[in-house]
Design an enzyme around this catalytic site. Structure first.
Site, PDB file in Angstrom:
ATOM      1  N   CYS A 171      62.277  49.687  27.527  1.00  0.00           N
ATOM      2  CA  CYS A 171      61.987  49.567  28.952  1.00  0.00           C
ATOM      3  C   CYS A 171      63.181  48.904  29.616  1.00  0.00           C
ATOM      4  O   CYS A 171      64.057  48.384  28.936  1.00  0.00           O
ATOM      5  CB  CYS A 171      60.723  48.735  29.174  1.00  0.00           C
ATOM      6  SG  CYS A 171      60.123  48.827  30.877  1.00  0.00           S
TER       7      CYS A 171
ATOM      8  N   CYS B 260      60.929  48.705  36.249  1.00  0.00           N
ATOM      9  CA  CYS B 260      61.121  49.312  34.933  1.00  0.00           C
ATOM     10  C   CYS B 260      62.095  50.493  34.938  1.00  0.00           C
ATOM     11  O   CYS B 260      62.169  51.240  33.960  1.00  0.00           O
ATOM     12  CB  CYS B 260      59.776  49.727  34.348  1.00  0.00           C
ATOM     13  SG  CYS B 260      58.659  48.322  34.131  1.00  0.00           S
TER      14      CYS B 260
ATOM     15  N   LYS C 119      48.746  52.376  29.572  1.00  0.00           N
ATOM     16  CA  LYS C 119      49.167  51.026  29.965  1.00  0.00           C
ATOM     17  C   LYS C 119      48.833  50.839  31.430  1.00  0.00           C
ATOM     18  O   LYS C 119      49.353  51.550  32.292  1.00  0.00           O
ATOM     19  CB  LYS C 119      50.666  50.872  29.724  1.00  0.00           C
ATOM     20  CG  LYS C 119      51.246  49.597  30.306  1.00  0.00           C
ATOM     21  CD  LYS C 119      52.690  49.398  29.883  1.00  0.00           C
ATOM     22  CE  LYS C 119      53.303  48.234  30.639  1.00  0.00           C
ATOM     23  NZ  LYS C 119      54.676  47.942  30.198  1.00  0.00           N
TER      24      LYS C 119
ATOM     25  N   ARG D  15      55.906  37.979  31.796  1.00  0.00           N
ATOM     26  CA  ARG D  15      56.987  38.055  32.785  1.00  0.00           C
ATOM     27  C   ARG D  15      57.679  36.705  32.922  1.00  0.00           C
ATOM     28  O   ARG D  15      58.861  36.626  33.224  1.00  0.00           O
ATOM     29  CB  ARG D  15      56.431  38.578  34.109  1.00  0.00           C
ATOM     30  CG  ARG D  15      55.989  40.032  33.923  1.00  0.00           C
ATOM     31  CD  ARG D  15      55.323  40.618  35.144  1.00  0.00           C
ATOM     32  NE  ARG D  15      54.791  41.940  34.822  1.00  0.00           N
ATOM     33  CZ  ARG D  15      54.043  42.658  35.633  1.00  0.00           C
ATOM     34  NH1 ARG D  15      53.741  42.189  36.832  1.00  0.00           N
ATOM     35  NH2 ARG D  15      53.603  43.830  35.258  1.00  0.00           N
TER      36      ARG D  15
ATOM     37  N   GLU E 110      47.129  60.679  29.948  1.00  0.00           N
ATOM     38  CA  GLU E 110      48.411  60.056  29.600  1.00  0.00           C
ATOM     39  C   GLU E 110      48.687  60.215  28.103  1.00  0.00           C
ATOM     40  O   GLU E 110      49.800  60.554  27.692  1.00  0.00           O
ATOM     41  CB  GLU E 110      48.389  58.554  29.942  1.00  0.00           C
ATOM     42  CG  GLU E 110      48.636  58.221  31.394  1.00  0.00           C
ATOM     43  CD  GLU E 110      50.116  58.276  31.768  1.00  0.00           C
ATOM     44  OE1 GLU E 110      50.947  58.599  30.892  1.00  0.00           O
ATOM     45  OE2 GLU E 110      50.440  58.016  32.933  1.00  0.00           O
TER      46      GLU E 110
ATOM     47  N   LYS F 227      46.968  49.337  26.056  1.00  0.00           N
ATOM     48  CA  LYS F 227      47.394  48.013  26.517  1.00  0.00           C
ATOM     49  C   LYS F 227      46.918  47.771  27.932  1.00  0.00           C
ATOM     50  O   LYS F 227      47.082  48.669  28.756  1.00  0.00           O
ATOM     51  CB  LYS F 227      48.921  47.980  26.451  1.00  0.00           C
ATOM     52  CG  LYS F 227      49.561  46.762  27.027  1.00  0.00           C
ATOM     53  CD  LYS F 227      51.051  46.930  27.045  1.00  0.00           C
ATOM     54  CE  LYS F 227      51.616  45.840  27.915  1.00  0.00           C
ATOM     55  NZ  LYS F 227      52.981  46.022  28.249  1.00  0.00           N
TER      56      LYS F 227
ATOM     57  N   SER G  43      50.052  39.070  26.709  1.00  0.00           N
ATOM     58  CA  SER G  43      50.309  37.654  26.954  1.00  0.00           C
ATOM     59  C   SER G  43      49.146  36.932  27.625  1.00  0.00           C
ATOM     60  O   SER G  43      48.778  35.831  27.229  1.00  0.00           O
ATOM     61  CB  SER G  43      51.573  37.516  27.797  1.00  0.00           C
ATOM     62  OG  SER G  43      51.462  38.276  28.993  1.00  0.00           O
TER      63      SER G  43
HETATM   64  C1  PBG Z   1      57.790  46.034  29.595  1.00  0.00           C
HETATM   65  C2  PBG Z   1      56.613  45.374  28.981  1.00  0.00           C
HETATM   66  C3  PBG Z   1      55.712  44.466  29.540  1.00  0.00           C
HETATM   67  C4  PBG Z   1      54.850  44.095  28.527  1.00  0.00           C
HETATM   68  C5  PBG Z   1      55.212  44.793  27.396  1.00  0.00           C
HETATM   69  N1  PBG Z   1      56.296  45.600  27.701  1.00  0.00           N
HETATM   70  C6  PBG Z   1      55.681  43.892  30.885  1.00  0.00           C
HETATM   71  C7  PBG Z   1      55.143  44.662  32.010  1.00  0.00           C
HETATM   72  O1  PBG Z   1      54.835  45.848  31.904  1.00  0.00           O
HETATM   73  O2  PBG Z   1      55.077  44.066  33.071  1.00  0.00           O
HETATM   74  C8  PBG Z   1      53.742  43.094  28.656  1.00  0.00           C
HETATM   75  C9  PBG Z   1      53.341  42.431  27.385  1.00  0.00           C
HETATM   76  C10 PBG Z   1      52.526  41.210  27.546  1.00  0.00           C
HETATM   77  O3  PBG Z   1      52.024  40.875  28.626  1.00  0.00           O
HETATM   78  O4  PBG Z   1      52.358  40.528  26.531  1.00  0.00           O
HETATM   79  N2  PBG Z   1      57.507  46.897  30.639  1.00  0.00           N
END
Ligand code: PBG
Length: 344
Positions: free
Chosen positions: A137, A147, A213, A223, A251, A266, A292
Site C-alpha cells: 500500500c 493509499c 476491507k 495510523r 470484492e 478486515k 489495531s
Molecule cells: C494500509 C493498511 C492499514 C491497515 C492495514 N494496512 C491502514 C488503513 O487502511 O487505514 C490497518 C491495520 C490496523 O488497523 O491494524 N492501507
C-alpha cells in the site's frame, strides 16, 4: 415378588419430568479434559501472523502509545523479533514501513531500497522458519496519507496508483516477500500486481488480497503507529462501506478472478458474518486481520481491570478462527502462540 415392590417409585416423587436424555449437553462440559476433548476450534501458533512496523536506523525500538506492547523497530531489531516469533512457532509476520521521507507518490514504498525491502532482504537472509508477508500500500509513504497518487481534485487516481502498487509488489517480492498483501482497495490492484510480478519473472510470490476491507473506525491506532492518517478527507472513496456484506463477496470474487491466491477479511470481529460467508463460498486460504483498534480496545479494558486480557484475546482469536479464518493477523500473536503452547 419384586425386591422393589415395597419401595416408593422414585419417578413419582419428581414433580417435573426429566428432559429427553439426548438433550443433555452438559455431560461434555464437566471437566477440563472433557471440554478440551470436544473442543472444535483450537489456536495453533502457525495460524498466527504478527504485524511489524519498521523504520530506518539501528538498535532502536519505539513504543506505540495507542497499542500497549507494540513497538516500531529498526531492521536489526525486527530480525531479533522475527527470531523469537519463529521460536514460538508463529506462522508469519506482515511488514509495514515508516520511510525516512514521504512524498506525493509514495516513492519510499516502491523503491528497491525502501525500508520494507531492506528489512525483507535481511529477514530472508536470516532464514527464519516463518512466512514473510509485505503489506502492499502507499498510505505510509505518501505525504498526504492516502493509499495512492492523487488527482488534481484530491481524489485518489485509481489507475495511476495501480502501476505504483505493482512496482511495490515487485520490489517486495524481489527482496524476499513470500506473500504480497495489497491493501489499498484500488479496483484492479490484484490483476495489476499479478501482471507486474509475472513480467518480472516473480512467479512464486503469492498474493493475499485484502479483499473485504471496510472503511473502519478500528484502524485508528494503526495510523498512529504508521503515521498514515490522511491529512484531508477519509478513505471512504475506496475502502468499503461496513454496511455492505454482499459487496464484500463481489470484492472477493473479483480479486480471485484477478489472480489472488488468498483472501483477507478486515477488520475481523466486526466482519465475522463476511468471514463465514467467504469460507462457504471460496475454496482458497482465507485469513482475517484483528486490527489495531480491536486490539487496543481489549488492551485498554484489560488495563482498567474491566476484562481478563488473556481470556479476551484468546476468545476473540478463537471466534475469528471458528467463523472461518484459517489464519489471523493479530498484535497479540506472540502471547497467543505462547498460551497455545501452554494449553497443549
Ligand atoms: C494500509 C493498511 C492499514 C491497515 C492495514 N494496512 C491502514 C488503513 O487502511 O487505514 C490497518 C491495520 C490496523 O488497523 O491494524 N492501507
Amino acid at each position: 415378588m419384586s425386591l422393589l415392590a415395597d419401595r416408593p417409585d422414585p419417578a413419582a416423587e419428581i414433580a417435573v419430568p426429566l428432559p429427553d436424555p439426548a438433550h443433555r449437553l452438559r455431560r461434555t462440559r464437566r471437566t477440563d479434559a472433557l471440554r478440551s476433548f470436544v473442543r472444535e476450534t483450537r489456536i495453533h501458533p502457525r495460524q498466527l501472523v504478527a504485524p511489524l512496523f519498521v523504520f530506518p536506523g539501528r538498535g532502536l525500538r519505539e513504543p506505540v502509545g495507542s497499542m500497549p506492547g507494540v513497538e516500531r523497530v529498526t531492521p536489526d531489531e525486527a530480525e531479533k523479533d522475527v527470531r523469537s516469533l519463529a521460536a514460538l512457532g508463529v506462522g508469519g509476520v506482515i511488514l509495514f514501513g515508516l520511510p525516512a521521507e514521504k512524498d506525493a507518490i509514495g516513492t519510499g514504498g516502491w523503491v528497491a531500497d525502501g525500508i520494507v525491502q531492506e528489512t525483507l532482504r535481511r529477514l530472508r537472509d536470516a532464514d527464519p522458519d516463518l512466512v514473510l508477508i509485505a503489506d502492499t500500500c502507499l498510505c505510509e509513504y505518501t505525504d498526504h496519507g492516502h493509499c495512492g497518487a492523487l488527482l488534481k481534485d484530491g481524489r485518489v487516481d485509481n489507475d495511476a496508483t495501480l502501476e505504483l502498487l505493482a512496482r511495490t509488489a515487485v520490489t517486495q517480492a524481489e527482496a524476499g516477500a513470500d506473500i504480497v498483501a495489497p491493501s489499498a482497495m484500488m479496483d484492479g490492484q490484484v490483476g495489476a500486481i499479478r501482471h507486474g510480478l509475472a513480467a518480472a519473472g516473480l512467479h512464486d510470490a503469492a498474493i493475499l488480497a485484502y479483499a473485504a476491507k471496510t472503511a473502519s473506525a478500528f484502524y485508528g491506532p494503526f495510523r498512529d503507529a504508521a503515521g498514515s492518517a490522511p491529512s484531508f478527507g477519509d478513505r471512504r472513496g475506496y475502502q468499503m462501506d461496513p454496511a455492505n456484506g454482499r459487496e464484500a463477496m463481489r470484492e472477493m470474487a473479483n480479486d480471485l478472478a484477478e489472480g489472488a491466491d488468498m483472501l483477507l477479511v478486515k477488520p475481523a470481529m466486526p466482519s465475522l458474518d463476511i468471514l463465514a460467508a467467504a469460507r462457504a463460498s471460496f475454496d482458497v486460504p482465507i485469513g482475517a486481520y484483528q486490527v489495531s483498534g480491536e486490539y487496543a480496545a481489549i488492551e485498554a479494558a484489560a488495563r482498567n481491570g474491566w476484562l481478563d486480557r488473556r481470556r479476551a484475546l484468546t476468545e476473540s482469536a478463537t471466534s475469528i478462527l471458528r467463523a472461518g479464518a484459517g489464519f489471523v493477523i493479530t498484535y497479540a500473536a506472540a502471547d497467543l502462540a505462547a498460551w497455545a503452547r501452554e494449553a497443549w
